[in-house]
Design a protein around this motif. Structure first.
Motif, PDB file in Angstrom:
ATOM      1  N   MET A 214     -28.968   6.017  37.237  1.00 40.13           N
ATOM      2  CA  MET A 214     -27.537   5.769  37.083  1.00 40.13           C
ATOM      3  C   MET A 214     -27.244   4.292  37.332  1.00 40.13           C
ATOM      4  O   MET A 214     -27.751   3.702  38.281  1.00 40.13           O
ATOM      5  N   ASN A 215     -26.465   3.692  36.437  1.00 38.49           N
ATOM      6  CA  ASN A 215     -26.001   2.325  36.622  1.00 38.49           C
ATOM      7  C   ASN A 215     -24.495   2.314  36.418  1.00 38.49           C
ATOM      8  O   ASN A 215     -24.010   2.467  35.298  1.00 38.49           O
ATOM      9  N   ARG A 216     -23.776   2.135  37.489  1.00 39.95           N
ATOM     10  CA  ARG A 216     -22.317   2.245  37.453  1.00 39.95           C
ATOM     11  C   ARG A 216     -21.686   1.247  36.496  1.00 39.95           C
ATOM     12  O   ARG A 216     -20.680   1.529  35.850  1.00 39.95           O
ATOM     13  N   PHE A 217     -22.286   0.040  36.388  1.00 39.15           N
ATOM     14  CA  PHE A 217     -21.674  -1.020  35.593  1.00 39.15           C
ATOM     15  C   PHE A 217     -22.340  -1.197  34.231  1.00 39.15           C
ATOM     16  O   PHE A 217     -22.057  -2.150  33.520  1.00 39.15           O
ATOM     17  N   GLY A 218     -23.204  -0.287  33.865  1.00 39.06           N
ATOM     18  CA  GLY A 218     -23.871  -0.343  32.577  1.00 39.06           C
ATOM     19  C   GLY A 218     -23.692   0.957  31.818  1.00 39.06           C
ATOM     20  O   GLY A 218     -22.863   1.801  32.168  1.00 39.06           O
ATOM     21  N   ALA A 219     -24.484   1.116  30.776  1.00 35.54           N
ATOM     22  CA  ALA A 219     -24.380   2.314  29.943  1.00 35.54           C
ATOM     23  C   ALA A 219     -25.296   3.433  30.415  1.00 35.54           C
ATOM     24  O   ALA A 219     -25.243   4.539  29.880  1.00 35.54           O
ATOM     25  N   GLN A 220     -26.113   3.155  31.408  1.00 34.44           N
ATOM     26  CA  GLN A 220     -27.102   4.134  31.852  1.00 34.44           C
ATOM     27  C   GLN A 220     -26.440   5.212  32.699  1.00 34.44           C
ATOM     28  O   GLN A 220     -25.797   4.929  33.708  1.00 34.44           O
ATOM     29  N   ARG A 221     -26.602   6.462  32.269  1.00 33.48           N
ATOM     30  CA  ARG A 221     -26.010   7.598  32.974  1.00 33.48           C
ATOM     31  C   ARG A 221     -26.995   8.767  33.013  1.00 33.48           C
ATOM     32  O   ARG A 221     -27.754   8.978  32.062  1.00 33.48           O
ATOM     33  N   PRO A 222     -26.981   9.552  34.105  1.00 34.67           N
ATOM     34  CA  PRO A 222     -27.820  10.757  34.114  1.00 34.67           C
ATOM     35  C   PRO A 222     -27.381  11.696  32.994  1.00 34.67           C
ATOM     36  O   PRO A 222     -26.198  11.840  32.722  1.00 34.67           O
ATOM     37  N   TYR A 223     -28.345  12.320  32.348  1.00 34.50           N
ATOM     38  CA  TYR A 223     -27.966  13.189  31.235  1.00 34.50           C
ATOM     39  C   TYR A 223     -28.768  14.482  31.169  1.00 34.50           C
ATOM     40  O   TYR A 223     -28.482  15.351  30.354  1.00 34.50           O
ATOM     41  N   THR A 224     -29.789  14.637  32.009  1.00 36.38           N
ATOM     42  CA  THR A 224     -30.649  15.812  31.935  1.00 36.38           C
ATOM     43  C   THR A 224     -30.479  16.681  33.171  1.00 36.38           C
ATOM     44  O   THR A 224     -30.666  16.202  34.293  1.00 36.38           O
ATOM     45  N   PRO A 225     -30.151  17.960  33.017  1.00 40.50           N
ATOM     46  CA  PRO A 225     -30.043  18.855  34.176  1.00 40.50           C
ATOM     47  C   PRO A 225     -31.396  18.991  34.873  1.00 40.50           C
ATOM     48  O   PRO A 225     -32.439  18.996  34.212  1.00 40.50           O
ATOM     49  N   PRO A 226     -31.410  19.110  36.192  1.00 38.47           N
ATOM     50  CA  PRO A 226     -32.681  19.249  36.913  1.00 38.47           C
ATOM     51  C   PRO A 226     -33.535  20.406  36.410  1.00 38.47           C
ATOM     52  O   PRO A 226     -34.770  20.288  36.362  1.00 38.47           O
ATOM     53  N   GLU A 227     -32.918  21.508  36.011  1.00 38.11           N
ATOM     54  CA  GLU A 227     -33.702  22.638  35.503  1.00 38.11           C
ATOM     55  C   GLU A 227     -34.484  22.247  34.253  1.00 38.11           C
ATOM     56  O   GLU A 227     -35.609  22.706  34.039  1.00 38.11           O
ATOM     57  N   ALA A 228     -33.884  21.402  33.409  1.00 37.93           N
ATOM     58  CA  ALA A 228     -34.569  20.959  32.194  1.00 37.93           C
ATOM     59  C   ALA A 228     -35.734  20.031  32.531  1.00 37.93           C
ATOM     60  O   ALA A 228     -36.776  20.064  31.866  1.00 37.93           O
TER      61      ALA A 228
END
Length: 298
Positions: A214-228
């Motif tokens: 995760m990068n608050r000031f960039g485009a990077q965001r979590p997107y995959t559920p832990p189960e996946a």
């Protein structure tokens, strides 16, 4: 040299490609004790150096690194202890100096502490002599803290410069775990010459960071559920088991060491140990076994 790659002559582009290559496979015919496959669990204990390496001093991001040592590593250790398995922790020297008791106690318990740069620097941005100095200082630092000189390395961010392999050879390292050319262990070739260094290959698919960073000031965001993520890791292991090969996983204490994610490691180990015929060992032990079986230094 011409400025544009499309202007390079064959000697130029071929030389760049052949500088560091995969040589013969070092996958052994059998694993110790008749095991079906080998499992190498690794944790990159970057801690505060992810922020420091860019010259940044965000208090919030430094505290994220602190979480890795304050909560992440202790939680991971409890899981490893419950299953009675040993792992490899790749630690930047600055992180080791900030948290020497962590590295010393892990080493005393039989876990491996491996090289992971000085301050999680990007090797491709460094002059060769600076990279060499940092690698040597890092090895000295880890040896002083743990009492054991590291025998293997993982470059920070898997960033390999034109000088990295030459420095590793000079240091007499047994193995590297930063390259991607195979699933199975192989011998690294430099400019057509076998080096005797074992490569234990990595892959972003088998790394927790791309799924959760995760990068608050960039485009990077979590997107995959832990189960996946668990499903991906389990399928990667199942493939290695079917092949009778190596399953190598990279995780980070400041990423996986949370209540909602640690079950990935727990359930994966449940799945692996239920097979009853997997050799779970440190990177150093696996590399040493592969080297010995192949007649390399070990």
């Amino acid at each position: 040299m011409n400025d544009h790659p499309w202007q390079w002559n064959e000697a130029t582009w071929r030389g760049k490609v052949e500088a560091v290559r995969a040589g013969r496979s070092l996958k052994p015919e059998t694993w110790p004790g008749g095991a079906r496959c080998a499992v190498a669990l690794s944790f990159d204990s970057d801690h505060e150096t992810n922020e420091l390496r860019d010259g940044a001093t965000s208090v919030a991001r430094l505290s994220w690194g602190e979480y890795g040592t304050r909560q992440g590593v202790p939680r991971i250790r409890k899981v490893l202890d419950r299953f009675g398995v040993k792992a490899s922790f790749f630690v930047p020297a600055v992180a080791a100096l900030l948290h020497p008791e962590e590295q010393a106690s892990l080493a005393a318990e039989g876990h491996e502490i491996g090289l992971h740069g000085w301050i999680h620097e990007r090797n491709t941005e460094l002059p060769a002599e600076v990279e060499r100095d940092l690698m040597l200082r890092s090895a000295d630092t880890l040896e002083k803290i743990t009492g054991q000189r590291p025998v293997g390395m993982r470059t920070p961010s898997w960033d390999y410069s034109a000088a990295t392999l030459t420095i590793a050879r000079e240091m007499g390292l047994l193995y590297d775990s930063s390259l991607f050319a195979d699933y199975e262990p192989y011998e690294i070739i430099q400019n057509g010459e076998p080096t005797g260094i074992v490569e234990l290959p990595v892959e972003w698919i088998r790394d927790d960071a791309p799924y959760f960073m995760m990068n608050r000031f960039g485009a990077q965001r979590p997107y995959t559920p832990p189960e996946a993520v668990l499903d991906i890791f389990r399928r990667e292991f199942d493939g290695a088991y079917a092949d009778g090969g190596l399953f190598l996983l990279t995780m980070h204490p400041h990423i996986t060491g949370y209540r909602s994610r640690l079950f990935i490691l727990e359930e994966l180990l449940d799945h692996i140990t239920a097979k009853g015929d997997c050799w779970i060992a440190t990177h150093a032990d696996i590399a040493r076994y592969c080297a010995t079986q192949a007649g390399l230094k070990g």
